[in-house]
Design an enzyme around this catalytic site. Sequence first.
Site, PDB file in Angstrom:
ATOM      1  CG  HIS A 159      26.410  -3.924  -0.453  1.00  0.00           C
ATOM      2  ND1 HIS A 159      27.255  -2.765   0.118  1.00  0.00           N
ATOM      3  CD2 HIS A 159      27.193  -4.792  -1.363  1.00  0.00           C
ATOM      4  CE1 HIS A 159      28.526  -3.107  -0.389  1.00  0.00           C
ATOM      5  NE2 HIS A 159      28.412  -4.272  -1.033  1.00  0.00           N
ATOM      6  CB  SER A 280      -1.445  -3.604  15.917  1.00  0.00           C
ATOM      7  OG  SER A 280      -2.322  -2.346  15.645  1.00  0.00           O
ATOM      8  CE  LYS A 286       1.672  -3.857  12.784  1.00  0.00           C
ATOM      9  NZ  LYS A 286       2.859  -3.065  12.347  1.00  0.00           N
ATOM     10  CD  GLU A 293       9.539  -5.176  16.757  1.00  0.00           C
ATOM     11  OE1 GLU A 293       9.449  -3.847  16.281  1.00  0.00           O
ATOM     12  OE2 GLU A 293       8.702  -5.744  16.952  1.00  0.00           O
TER      13      GLU A 293
END
Length: 462
Positions: A159, A280, A286, A293
């Site tokens: 979970h 970024s 970043k 992704e």
Amino acid sequence: MPEQKDRIESPTARGLDERALKYSASIAYDRRLYRHDIAASIAHARMLAKQGIIPGDDAHSILRGLEEIREEIERGEFPFREELEDIHLNIEARLQEKIGEAAGRLHTARSRNDQIATDMRLFVIEACDDAVASIRRLQTALLDLAEANQNAVMPGYTHLQRAQPVLFAHHLLAYFEMLDRDSGRFLDCRSRADELPLGAGALAGVPYRLDREFVASELGFSRVSRNSIDAVADRDFVVEFQAAAAAAMMHLSRLAEEIVLWSSDEFGFLRLPVTFTTGSSIMPQKRNPDVAELARGRTGRAYGNLIAILTMLKGLPLAYNRDLQEDKQPLFDTVDTLLATLEVLTALLPALEVRSERMESAAAESYALATDVADYLVRKGMPFREAHQAVADLVRYAEGEGKSLSGLSLEEYRRYSPLFEHDVLALDVRASVAARDVPGGTAPSRVTEALKLARERLRDEA
Ligand code: ARG
């Protein structure tokens, strides 16, 4: 015989509307089948000559012409013509230009229906082999990463809540197993794709004494199709490839998702190399996990392509229908997506920086040892359900105090059961993993053995 008679007439020359041609031409993408198409034509022409169906001299010219065409295509010099619709007619028309009349004998005892079915099977067999080889490379990268970090302990999750400590290597081996099933599915798909359609003709078979076994063995097929109607109508092997690829992409997406999570500040288990991240434009700190992704995101394409082929086939009457031409683009897209995703993840894994100290403290700080505390009470004679309740109360108390389990005193433990003794304080993440010494468990000795067996499995199959 006048040359005119054997000329390959383009569909437009036969009166096909320009718009209809534009709509139906497949040459823009089925040119990708040129090697398979030429190989199948060569095997077919050899067989026709061997059986005395066409003269040996003509077969000879056909073979020479086809080899030249292959080279032309590979050099990027082949004059592809949309008005010739597809790869079959393009090659045949070019053959005609090169060798003249003899070219007209190649299509004896054959139809584009059994021809395309053959090309597609050859393509899928190759794609299965490529997929299996790429999966093996990713599995090797997983084993390398696991072996380089054999002692790292992390919290295992259920979970997405910290559950029990596990070895990082054990976690990676879970992906090894998933990928093993994937390669099994591709091999299974391959075994059913491995059947020669040529000889089925348009749908009914052909009125010549063919040697189909010869063509099969020339092309590396292990058997010939048993029913001519099925041979031209069947695209199950494309469905199976798409299904295997969808499952494999689903696994890669799960791996990608963990890479995204683990490289976040919240987890901090991994650091991604600059070579596989982007910055970024406005946030200088970043390091975005774009590759992971995109691997996650591209999985949707593989699912879509599976649904596309299933839907295209649904309700088609036997035997060949032009709808079947729609099997190609989704398949090519899936092959490219799958192989590229496997390749980039294989490159990414060795570049990951594993922050094992962060993993271990995450496992230690949490209540991930609660099950071990309950098991401790069980070993002292308490029924498991009762032990579970006692430890649940203990954890609630510790949470209220803002303490971890290792921060509790023996006196505090004993408030929840008199069975607790001094040795409960010795429970730690290492003891926890070591205790899980069952086949398939996370104990270090088991994981070392599992790594060894996994290496052997890869070696045996190589
Ligand atoms: N381009 C066609 C396909 O991909 C080849 C077979 C054409 N056959 C036909 N009868 N029109 O399916």
